[in-house]
Design an enzyme around this catalytic site. Structure first.
Site, PDB file in Angstrom:
ATOM      1  N   GLU A 225      46.061   7.388   7.797  1.00 25.56           N
ATOM      2  CA  GLU A 225      47.136   8.256   8.330  1.00 25.56           C
ATOM      3  C   GLU A 225      47.192   9.450   7.319  1.00 25.56           C
ATOM      4  OE1 GLU A 225      48.581   8.244  11.159  1.00 25.56           O
ATOM      5  OE2 GLU A 225      47.592   6.355  11.950  1.00 25.56           O
ATOM      6  N   CYS A 260      54.165  14.963   6.510  1.00 28.13           N
ATOM      7  CA  CYS A 260      52.830  15.140   6.813  1.00 28.13           C
ATOM      8  C   CYS A 260      52.752  16.074   7.878  1.00 28.13           C
ATOM      9  CB  CYS A 260      52.218  13.681   6.988  1.00 28.13           C
ATOM     10  SG  CYS A 260      53.064  12.842   8.238  1.00 28.13           S
TER      11      CYS A 260
END
Ligand code: NAD
Length: 493
Positions: A225, A260
């Site tokens: 991720e 993110c």
């Protein structure tokens, strides 16, 4: 308690030997079959939920200590989201565990088949510092739901949350199957030497490569991720005030840009840019006041390394004259004000790497359609956003922009929709999770075929004859008339 700690005067370091011993114990626990039962999975998910419910204030305090994260953000984006994940898993788990019936073919008639989800085994979860509670435990929800034993390695860059996780998980969860290892590079390296059944890593792509190389030695599957430069395309003819509020919420309202999927840069037309800048400035001042360095509603920069990294991006000669709003810094408090930079050249340092902080460059193009070429000329981002009222532009965006996820007329909200997979593509990551996708990320889909002893067709066995070949060819194509022709010897070949 479940947490193994970095070296202290009284405790030995967590080295390769300790890591190997730990994995050995977890393998034994997994082999006992304990983690496979519905009851165990349910009890651990309930434990996680209870732990989060009963320690909301401690969680918020740890996040404040690590990041000066505003309490509302800690509650909404960390505790509440984790609770939602637990509740959904508890509600759906029985359904997720049920084998899925699969169609069979004429060639295996009579038979039945199903896809049986099975736990992978003993898995390693390595997480990042920016949402240290959620990003540590959200994958844990999936690993438990799928019936695995696991080790969690939280980020050392958020030490208060890391030690709280070690303490609480030791109290609320079954430590024979679920363990926390605290530490930095040496501890993670010792863990990575071991053979795991999956490694789930959240963090930057540079370390992602180290993780993947370590996993390759054991042929271990990975989920990575990662991050990237998530663009926001702003068209004209939209509700600019609402759009700018939503951009601000996704950028500075998400851990001061240290998220993110925060907007990394804006693209708009040269003509529209001044209006976008004005609207952003107005809303920023409404949200954070005239002196944002003092605002309690903005997280601080996590540490001095990241403060200097961000300062360097601002000090680059190519952008020094481009700041149109903000730019103030307070090194002693690790604070940087929301900062807008207009007409940033594409070769500036700030456009070469993920910003991961409160700086927002605005690039300009002649036509809004040109934005998609700008996006597609870079690495595939984790998220991409478009604000528009133009249906054709929206369709082109969805068809032509490759990113982990897309949102039209908002930012970051796809993260909260648990029926959507969350993950990257290309440089922004491998694999996805959230909701059922988390269960799938930690399960092997086992193909199972059931047959009886009837219908043992001689055509699959030697001696092979022309007739058998014809019939098999016809069976494989599944064409009823071809089968009849083959049986009666009427086929051409
Ligand atoms: P980080 O520094 O906390 O590192 C992540 C993990 O890697 C930590 O647990 C750390 O101990 C470990 N690590 C660091 N160096 C290592 C090494 N040499 N060997 C083995 N392990 C090592 O976090 P970060 O990388 O600064 O996190 C920010 C990045 O993560 C950004 O790129 C961001 O976009 C990305 N991110 C992605 C997601 C997502 O869900 N896709 C979520 C959050 C952050």
């Amino acid at each position: 308690m479940g947490g193994e700690k970095e070296e202290t005067s009284s405790k030995p370091a967590f080295d390769v030997g300790a890591a190997s011993e730990l994995v050995g114990k977890l393998r034994g626990a997994f082999a006992s079959g304990k983690t496979r039962s519905y009851q165990w999975r349910e009890s651990q998910l309930k434990g996680l939920l209870k732990m989060t419910e009963e320690h909301e204030q401690e969680i918020a305090d740890a996040l404040h200590s690590d990041l000066a994260k505003p309490e509302l953000e800690s509650y909404i984006y960390e505790a509440a989201m984790l609770k939602n994940s637990c509740r959904l898993a508890l509600k759906e788990l029985k359904r997720w565990m049920v084998p899925e019936k699969a169609k069979t073919s004429l060639t295996t008639f009579p038979s039945s088949a199903e896809i049986v989800p099975e736990p992978l085994g003993v898995v390693l979860i390595i997480s990042a510092w920016n949402y240290p509670y959620l990003l540590s435990l959200d994958p844990v929800v999936g690993a438990i739901a799928a019936g695995n034993a696991l080790v969690l390695k939280p980020s050392e860059i958020a030490p208060a949350t890391s030690s709280l996780l070690a303490k609480l998980m030791g109290e609320y969860l079954d430590t024979s199957c679920i363990r926390v290892v605290e530490g930095a590079v040496p501890e993670t390296t010792a863990l990575l030497e071991q053979k795991w059944d999956k490694i789930f890593y959240t963090g930057n792509g540079k370390i992602g490569r180290i993780i993947m190389a370590a996993a390759a030695k054991h042929l271990t599957p990975v989920a990575l991720e990662l991050g990237g430069k998530s663009p926001v395309v702003v068209d004209s003819g939209i509700d600019l005030k609402v759009s700018c509020r939503r951009i601000i919420a996704g950028k500075w309202g998400c851990n001061n840009g240290q998220a993110c999927i925060s907007p990394d840069y804006v693209i708009t037309t040269r003509e529209h840019a001044p209006k976008v800048v004005d609207a952003l400035k107005q809303e920023l001042e409404k949200f954070y006041g005239k002196n944002p360095l003092e605002s309690k509603d903005l997280s601080r920069i996590v540490n001095s390394n990241h403060f200097f990294r961000l300062s360097k991006l601002l000090d680059d000669d190519k952008v020094s004259g481009k700041v149109v709003h903000g730019g103030e810094k307070d090194q002693s408090k690790l604070r940087i004000a929301p900062t807008l930079l207009l007409d940033v050249p594409r070769d500036a340092l700030i456009m070469q790497e993920e910003i991961f902080g409160p700086l927002l460059p605005i690039l300009t193009v002649d036509k809004i359609e040109d934005s998609f070429d700008v996006i597609n000329s870079g690495m595939k981002p984790l998220a991409a956003y478009l604000f528009t009222n133009n249906k054709k532009l929206r369709e082109e965006f969805v068809m032509s922009v490759s990113a982990g996820g897309l949102v039209v007329n908002d930012t970051t909200v796809h993260l909260a929709i648990l029926s959507l997979p969350f993950g990257g593509v290309g440089e922004s990551g491998i694999g996805a999770y959230h909701g059922k996708f988390s269960f799938d990320a930690f399960s092997h889909k086992k193909a199972v075929v059931y047959r009886g002893f009837m219908g043992d067709a001689a055509i699959r066995y030697p001696p092979y004859t022309k007739m058998k070949l014809r019939l098999l060819k016809a069976l494989i194509t599944g064409n009823f008339f071809a089968i009849i022709r083959a049986i009666f010897g009427l086929s051409k070949d």
